[in-house]
Enzyme design. Structure first.
Site, PDB file in Angstrom:
ATOM      1  N   HIS A  82     -23.783  12.823 -50.769  1.00 43.18           N
ATOM      2  CA  HIS A  82     -22.677  13.258 -51.621  1.00 43.18           C
ATOM      3  C   HIS A  82     -21.306  13.087 -50.960  1.00 43.18           C
ATOM      4  CE1 HIS A  82     -25.926  14.795 -53.970  1.00 43.18           C
ATOM      5  NE2 HIS A  82     -25.168  15.441 -54.824  1.00 43.18           N
ATOM      6  N   ARG A 281      22.878  29.551 -69.169  1.00 44.51           N
ATOM      7  CA  ARG A 281      22.717  30.739 -69.996  1.00 44.51           C
ATOM      8  C   ARG A 281      21.247  31.150 -70.151  1.00 44.51           C
ATOM      9  NH1 ARG A 281      23.915  30.374 -76.203  1.00 44.51           N
ATOM     10  NH2 ARG A 281      25.129  28.585 -75.463  1.00 44.51           N
ATOM     11  N   GLU A 410     -24.636  16.238 -66.143  1.00 47.04           N
ATOM     12  CA  GLU A 410     -23.334  16.884 -66.002  1.00 47.04           C
ATOM     13  C   GLU A 410     -22.389  16.210 -66.999  1.00 47.04           C
ATOM     14  OE1 GLU A 410     -22.817  16.275 -61.827  1.00 47.04           O
ATOM     15  OE2 GLU A 410     -24.676  17.347 -61.392  1.00 47.04           O
TER      16      GLU A 410
END
Length: 496
Positions: A82, A281, A410
């Site tokens: 991985h 502002r 997944e």
């Protein structure tokens, strides 16, 4: 002393642990929880019942059962296979935050790893041996698999460390210190690489930076207001009590504090102007909205820091729940929101820079009296404009995208790792934008002398003038810009 797995981790504590300003320890209470959970895992690993990641393969191979004799090899193979990240290494400080967050999660006692493994990670933290982690390759679900694999390769003698800003092989560092690589046992490889620690560490790093930049934006905006000789009316408490967003109220209160006893702003009452442009502002509304986004992400990050985010999660000796606590979406969406919030701080700051160049209300055009021969501060606003647009392009939300992985097992992922990286890119650009606004504001304030400002604004004016003198005639401005950005990066500007 911070007690891993017991105490509540926060952004500030995580940063302190990574900076070695706070020491973490594994207490007897946490050790008991870790050992108990480890006993559960060992029982499951030796049993006949298939338990995902303990005695089965991973992802689409979850239906393949693994024998007890192959358990250790399975976990080692997991880290090696991985570790496929690419790109530049992430900042070692972020990698260290990953280690800290993982130790805390493992020490809660539902991941099933051995105490010996946690002790080894703590040793890396203590000695500041920080694994080298590539920045790209995580899709932010099933955990940050690739980066976490790189982070923990040194446990088995693979991968690399940062040692005194140099990259060295982990094997050589361990050998030099007579430390044997670990043999991973059941569930340990999966417990290490399942989790959201890559996303989380980037979030912590970004939140820590953004907290200061939110405060700095109020200061730089106030200094621009002073340079423009604008009105203090938009910051009155009565106004904001009628639309009581927490962020707006806080910004208005801070700006009132920064304007307290300002001779310069008192002179505004006689100028005949009723309203200022929105970039001045509406600072409470715009800065305040960014603060609200920051607070939301900070709240979620604290939940994540104190959660168990691997899979499966071991509940008892009979139960290991396969779920989705590794999915990065809860953080990913909020990071994308905070990225927009950070970008907007730069957007409005750029507008204030432009406003100060226009030559209104007693200010010379381009903020120099000898314009024409001199370009003055014309061009730094080009830089802020470029940075603002770059940040806008970085605001595309990765969490809105998903590409299926792992043969469809997944089939929805968060892409939160990309969100975390882009969040920090935006914040790095914001530091530069606010630094340039400070350059403009200080130049404009010089044209309001001999009128005085509040004590905190005067202090910041002096801090800036120590590194950047007033611009009278054109000069090479890059050193000035770099010097003031350095003040921002080193948090030298007083913000409270």
């Amino acid at each position: 002393m911070f007690k891993y797995g017991i105490d509540h981790l926060t952004v500030e504590k995580a940063i302190a642990l990574a900076s070695a300003k706070l020491v973490g320890e594994l207490t007897n209470e946490a050790i008991t929880k870790v050992n108990t959970c480890r006993h559960y895992v060992e029982k499951m690993a030796s049993g006949d019942k298939a338990v995902y990641g303990i005695n089965t393969g991973f992802g689409p191979l979850c239906d393949t059962q693994i024998s007890p004799a192959e358990t250790s090899k399975l976990q080692e193979n997991l880290l090696i296979s991985h570790a496929v990240g690419v790109g530049k290494p992430i900042d070692p400080f972020i990698a260290k935050l990953m280690l800290i967050c993982k130790v805390h999660a493992l020490s809660i006692g539902h991941s099933g790893v051995r105490k010996e493994l946690i002790d080894r990670i703590l040793l890396f933290i203590e000695k500041d041996w920080i694994p080298v982690v590539p920045e790209q390759g995580s899709v932010g679900a099933s955990g940050d698999l690739a980066p976490l694999s790189h982070l923990f390769l040194p446990l088995i003698g693979e991968g690399e460390f940062w040692i005194n800003n140099e990259i060295k092989s982990a094997r050589s560092v361990l050998k030099e210190h007579n430390i044997q690589p670990l043999n991973l046992q059941a569930k340990e490889g999966l417990g290490l690489i399942n989790g959201t620690q890559f996303i989380l560490a980037h979030t912590i790093f970004g939140l820590h930076k953004m907290n200061y930049l939110l405060d700095l934006a109020d200061v730089s905006g106030t200094m621009s207001l002073e340079g423009y000789q604008g009105s203090s009316s938009p910051f009155k408490e009565d106004l904001h009590n009628l639309r009581p967003y927490a962020g707006s109220k806080k910004v208005a209160s801070r700006i009132r504090q920064f304007l307290s006893n300002s001779e310069n702003l008192d002179s505004h009452a006689n100028c005949g102007r009723v309203q200022d442009p929105y970039s001045l502002r509406c600072m409470p509304q715009v800065h305040g909205a960014s603060r609200n986004a920051y607070e939301h992400l900070n709240e979620l990050a604290e939940i994540e820091m104190n959660s168990v985010t691997d899979n499966p999660i071991v509940i008892s000796e009979e139960e290991a729940i396969s779920g989705g606590n590794f999915h990065g979406q809860p953080l990913a969406m909020a990071i994308d929101y905070a990225s927009i919030a950070a970008a907007e701080l730069g957007n409005i700051a750029d507008r204030r820079c432009y406003l100060l160049l226009e030559g209104h209300h007693g200010l010379p055009r381009l903020l120099v009296e000898s314009g024409g021969l001199n370009s003055g501060l014309m061009i730094p606003q080009y830089t802020t404009a470029a940075l603002v647009t770059e940040n806008k392009s970085l605001c595309f939300p990765p969490s809105a995208d998903s590409i299926p992985t792992s043969m469809g097992q997944e089939d929805h992922v968060s892409m939160g790792s990309i969100s975390g990286r882009k969040f920090n890119q935006i914040l790095n650009n914001l530091e530069k934008i606010l630094g340039i606004e400070l350059l403009y504001a200080a130049q404009a304030m010089d044209f309001r002398r001999p009128l005085a400002f509040s004590s905190i604004i005067e202090e910041n004016f002096e801090i800036i003038r120590k590194v950047v003198p007033k611009l009278e005639d054109d000069r090479y401005l890059n050193p000035d810009i770099q010097a003031i950005i350095k003040l921002v990066q080193q948090k030298k500007i007083i913000v409270a």
